[in-house]
Design an enzyme around this catalytic site. Structure first.
Site, PDB file in Angstrom:
ATOM      1  N   CYS A 394      -6.027 -24.030 -31.848  1.00 21.51           N
ATOM      2  CA  CYS A 394      -5.312 -24.050 -30.561  1.00 21.51           C
ATOM      3  C   CYS A 394      -6.286 -24.551 -29.498  1.00 21.51           C
ATOM      4  O   CYS A 394      -7.343 -23.960 -29.292  1.00 21.51           O
ATOM      5  CB  CYS A 394      -4.824 -22.642 -30.235  1.00 21.51           C
ATOM      6  SG  CYS A 394      -4.399 -22.362 -28.501  1.00 21.51           S
ATOM      7  N   CYS A 397      -7.098 -22.082 -26.703  1.00 21.09           N
ATOM      8  CA  CYS A 397      -7.958 -21.024 -27.241  1.00 21.09           C
ATOM      9  C   CYS A 397      -9.367 -21.555 -27.469  1.00 21.09           C
ATOM     10  O   CYS A 397     -10.357 -20.856 -27.247  1.00 21.09           O
ATOM     11  CB  CYS A 397      -7.389 -20.484 -28.544  1.00 21.09           C
ATOM     12  SG  CYS A 397      -5.668 -19.964 -28.454  1.00 21.09           S
TER      13      CYS A 397
END
Length: 468
Positions: A394, A397
């Protein structure tokens, strides 16, 4: 829905109390008690207590720190999110919209910030350009002015320094881009499952210090651990030297802090017009409730406070570096830069006044040869964790993972740099000790995330007290 979960957790608490021999007269613990009753008092290996940190952070530090982090100098972070994972190839990229990162257009970033990540002032920028030109010519130009020669020593980059605890991005790479952190906030993206599990599992199992005789997974999210395994694990953990014990607590604290952020900025509702983000109490309980986590949740939260103290101490120690008259938070806007430096120094002096700082002198003490080897192992383990961030599927992230690991790595560099230790006490750091702009931005934003976590714990405590 909140009352339904509250009833269920209350019922579970009552069953646990009866099964553990406490008797029917004991009232079941409330949801707030199960998360927070053990998160109080003194922290392990510290002279500080949770309550002192709460008061200091939530009422004296947090508001001013947030204001600083909203300024241009701290909101723009240059990062390479396209670096390949150095450990495995089967990365599944998150295709969700909330996983995406929107980089800045070139004209959105102040010119002073784009000039170079390690130049602090206009004067330094001009001087260093002469030096870089001399370097490109491949010869030492003895005609350089004395002032310019001094700049060569003062503004040297130390990317390969043995003091560094992180493997930093090459920000000169064409793939490195500026990101506005305020427009790409850390929050729940939906990134979970085997890929997310693999990241944390590798961090805990392959990078935290663990003797081969210990079979229990270090990853605190591992399920199926009974009371006997838990007690054996923590008996072993307490038997480690203070440095290796601290390493585990720092990683656990960082993990806990990230989980607090995701629970506090959770996608609660989505329509075609807007998204509503807010506190997800159920998500918080699943990660930190004492019963639901088999006793792990409160330990994670105490490790978060331990991480807070480590980063707080680093900021206190590095104050003289930022007090140097030649240091600016240089963006090119002179008035704003001066105001931000004043605010920065106010914050750092406030931090220095904290009465119960962590004592880093307890680390890497004793026999010099053994201490040096232990410190090098500690540093290399953490560098490896910083590399693992390039394996996160991600992008949002990955962005916040890279920033927070670099920030913690910078704090460790400050605490244990031989250059800083040798020169700090009387006259302040010499020009041998150096922080790049990337390190400065990550240091304060990472601490800002920890500070936000501590503040959010107060919010969750109040929300949980309303569950009956």
């Amino acid at each position: 829905m909140g009352r339904g979960w509250g009833f269920l957790f209350g019922l579970l608490g009552a069953v646990w109390l009866l099964s553990s021999g406490h008797g029917e007269e004991q009232p079941p613990e409330t949801a707030a008690q199960r998360c927070f009753c053990q998160v109080s008092g003194y922290l392990d290996d510290c002279t500080c207590d949770v309550e002192t940190i709460d008061r200091f952070n939530n009422y004296r530090l947090f508001p001013r720190l947030q204001k600083l982090l909203e300024s241009d100098y701290f909101r723009y972070y240059k990062v390479n999110l396209k670096r390949p994972c150095p450990f495995w190839n089967d990365i599944s990229q998150c295709g969700r919209r909330d996983c995406a990162v929107k980089p800045c257009q070139s004209d959105e970033v102040p010119d002073g910030i784009k000039s170079a990540s390690y130049k602090y002032s206009e004067e330094a920028n001009n001087l260093i350009e002469e030096c870089e030109q001399a370097e490109r010519l491949g010869a030492v130009d003895e005609s350089l002015s004395e002032e310019t020669q001094k700049a060569v020593l003062q503004w040297t980059k130390h990317d390969d320094s043995s003091d560094n605890f992180c493997e930093a991005d090459d920000i000169q790479s064409p793939e490195a881009e500026y990101v506005d952190l305020l427009l790409n906030p850390e929050r729940y993206t939906g990134y979970k499952g085997p890929d997310a599990w693999k990241i944390w599992n590798v961090i805990y199992e392959e990078n935290c210090f663990k003797p081969q005789t210990i079979k229990r997974p270090l990853n605190p999210l591992a399920s199926g651990q009974g009371k006997s395994e838990e007690n054996t694990f923590y008996s072993w953990l307490e038997g480690l030297c203070v440095e290796k014990r601290a390493f585990y607590r720092l990683i656990s604290g960082l993990h806990a802090s990230i989980n607090v952020h995701l629970s506090a900025r959770y996608l609660l509702q989505e329509t075609w017009l807007e998204k509503k983000w807010g506190h997800n109490i159920t998500e918080f309980q699943q990660r930190f409730d004492g019963i639901l986590t088999e006793g792990e949740g409160p330990r994670r939260l105490k490790n978060l406070y331990f991480l807070y103290l480590i980063e707080l101490r680093a900021l206190s120690k590095v104050l003289p570096f930022f007090e140097r008259p030649d240091f600016q938070l240089f963006t090119g806007n002179k008035i704003q830069d001066e105001e931000n430096k004043m605010l920065l120094l106010e914050i750092l002096h406030e931090i220095k006044s904290f009465p119960l700082h962590f004592d880093e002198n307890s680390f890497f003490a004793g026999d010099k040869k053994e201490a040096h080897k232990l410190k090098e192992d500690f540093r290399l383990h953490f560098r490896n964790i910083s590399r693992i961030m390039d394996c996160v599927g991600c992008f949002k992230c990955r962005l916040w993972g890279k920033l927070q690991t670099q920030g913690l790595g910078t704090a460790l560099k400050i605490l244990f740099s031989e250059k800083l230790i040798a020169n700090m006490p009387e006259s302040g750091p010499s020009y041998e000790f150096h922080l790049t702009r990337q390190e400065i931005v990550s240091l304060f934003n990472a601490f800002g995330r920890i500070s936000t976590s501590v503040k959010e714990l107060e919010n969750f405590r109040n929300l949980l007290q309303n569950i009956h």
